[in-house]
Design a protein around this motif. Structure first.
Motif, PDB file in Angstrom:
ATOM      1  N   ILE A  28     -19.317 -26.401  -5.420  1.00  0.00           N
ATOM      2  CA  ILE A  28     -20.263 -25.443  -4.858  1.00  0.00           C
ATOM      3  C   ILE A  28     -21.586 -26.177  -4.742  1.00  0.00           C
ATOM      4  CG2 ILE A  28     -21.472 -23.258  -5.121  1.00  0.00           C
ATOM      5  CD1 ILE A  28     -19.190 -22.329  -6.944  1.00  0.00           C
ATOM      6  N   CYS A  29     -22.096 -26.245  -3.527  1.00  0.00           N
ATOM      7  CA  CYS A  29     -23.376 -26.898  -3.263  1.00  0.00           C
ATOM      8  C   CYS A  29     -24.420 -25.800  -3.089  1.00  0.00           C
ATOM      9  CB  CYS A  29     -23.283 -27.749  -2.006  1.00  0.00           C
ATOM     10  SG  CYS A  29     -21.885 -28.898  -2.020  1.00  0.00           S
ATOM     11  N   TYR A  80     -22.308 -28.850  -7.670  1.00  0.00           N
ATOM     12  CA  TYR A  80     -21.733 -28.478  -8.962  1.00  0.00           C
ATOM     13  C   TYR A  80     -20.222 -28.275  -8.811  1.00  0.00           C
ATOM     14  CZ  TYR A  80     -26.547 -27.330 -10.212  1.00  0.00           C
ATOM     15  OH  TYR A  80     -27.898 -27.392 -10.443  1.00  0.00           O
ATOM     16  N   PRO A  81     -19.474 -28.412  -9.895  1.00  0.00           N
ATOM     17  CA  PRO A  81     -18.040 -28.101  -9.834  1.00  0.00           C
ATOM     18  C   PRO A  81     -17.822 -26.598  -9.660  1.00  0.00           C
ATOM     19  CG  PRO A  81     -18.642 -29.026 -11.997  1.00  0.00           C
ATOM     20  CD  PRO A  81     -19.891 -28.909 -11.205  1.00  0.00           C
ATOM     21  N   ILE A  82     -16.724 -26.257  -9.011  1.00  0.00           N
ATOM     22  CA  ILE A  82     -16.318 -24.841  -8.899  1.00  0.00           C
ATOM     23  C   ILE A  82     -16.236 -24.273 -10.315  1.00  0.00           C
ATOM     24  CG2 ILE A  82     -14.322 -23.370  -8.408  1.00  0.00           C
ATOM     25  CD1 ILE A  82     -15.330 -24.036  -5.795  1.00  0.00           C
ATOM     26  N   GLY A  83     -16.710 -23.063 -10.489  1.00  0.00           N
ATOM     27  CA  GLY A  83     -16.675 -22.412 -11.792  1.00  0.00           C
ATOM     28  C   GLY A  83     -17.995 -22.492 -12.543  1.00  0.00           C
ATOM     29  N   MET A 137     -21.598 -26.029 -16.770  1.00  0.00           N
ATOM     30  CA  MET A 137     -21.196 -27.303 -16.224  1.00  0.00           C
ATOM     31  C   MET A 137     -22.416 -27.981 -15.615  1.00  0.00           C
ATOM     32  SD  MET A 137     -17.583 -26.488 -14.471  1.00  0.00           S
ATOM     33  CE  MET A 137     -16.525 -25.297 -15.247  1.00  0.00           C
ATOM     34  N   SER A 138     -22.386 -29.264 -15.597  1.00  0.00           N
ATOM     35  CA  SER A 138     -23.574 -29.987 -15.153  1.00  0.00           C
ATOM     36  C   SER A 138     -23.470 -30.412 -13.687  1.00  0.00           C
ATOM     37  CB  SER A 138     -23.807 -31.203 -16.042  1.00  0.00           C
ATOM     38  OG  SER A 138     -22.695 -32.057 -15.991  1.00  0.00           O
ATOM     39  N   LYS A 139     -24.617 -30.649 -13.120  1.00  0.00           N
ATOM     40  CA  LYS A 139     -24.724 -31.056 -11.726  1.00  0.00           C
ATOM     41  C   LYS A 139     -24.027 -32.403 -11.517  1.00  0.00           C
ATOM     42  CE  LYS A 139     -28.610 -32.669  -9.922  1.00  0.00           C
ATOM     43  NZ  LYS A 139     -29.965 -32.764  -9.343  1.00  0.00           N
ATOM     44  N   ILE A 140     -23.315 -32.518 -10.405  1.00  0.00           N
ATOM     45  CA  ILE A 140     -22.621 -33.754 -10.051  1.00  0.00           C
ATOM     46  C   ILE A 140     -23.569 -34.703  -9.334  1.00  0.00           C
ATOM     47  CG2 ILE A 140     -20.767 -34.736  -8.645  1.00  0.00           C
ATOM     48  CD1 ILE A 140     -19.254 -32.073  -9.049  1.00  0.00           C
ATOM     49  N   GLU A 141     -24.311 -34.168  -8.359  1.00  0.00           N
ATOM     50  CA  GLU A 141     -25.163 -35.004  -7.525  1.00  0.00           C
ATOM     51  C   GLU A 141     -26.046 -34.124  -6.652  1.00  0.00           C
ATOM     52  OE1 GLU A 141     -22.583 -37.167  -4.866  1.00  0.00           O
ATOM     53  OE2 GLU A 141     -21.587 -35.332  -4.210  1.00  0.00           O
TER      54      GLU A 141
END
Length: 113
Positions: free
Chosen positions: A83-84, A22-25, A1-5
């Motif tokens: 998850i940061c 990042y999103p959980i998982g 999964m890709s980074k959100i911010e």
């Protein structure tokens, strides 16, 4: 999964830490760092808010950030969705950063709430 911010959290020391969100998982590379489980929401002004649920540290993020994490159920119960991650290879620095953030935010899952 890709980074959100990227997102800035401040410790009790007022030091700024820029975390990658990042999103959980998400599966991570085998690095050490400090991590924060959050519930990311958009506020009424359209800005992003991270409600901090738990702050931790690990010398191996992929081994720690799994469904076997001792606070996983609490994170899900509190609608955690991110998850940061703050990459840090030095164990002493990870400890200091974790303490600084817990002291500032007093996350409910760190406080036993």
């Amino acid at each position: 999964m890709s980074k959100i911010e990227d997102f800035a959290f401040y410790g009790a020391s007022e030091h700024q830490y820029i975390f990658q969100v990042y999103p959980i998982g998400t599966e991570f590379k085998d690095i050490g760092g400090v991590y924060i489980f959050t519930r990311r929401e958009i506020n009424s002004q359209g800005g992003v808010v991270h409600n901090i649920l738990y702050v931790g540290r690990s010398n191996s993020l992929p081994r720690r950030l799994t469904r076997l994490h001792h606070k996983w159920e609490g994170v899900l119960r509190n609608r955690g969705n991110c998850i940061c991650v703050y990459s840090e290879s030095n164990d002493w620095d990870r400890n200091r950063i974790e303490d600084d953030l817990i002291c500032k935010y007093r996350p409910p899952l760190n406080m036993g709430i």
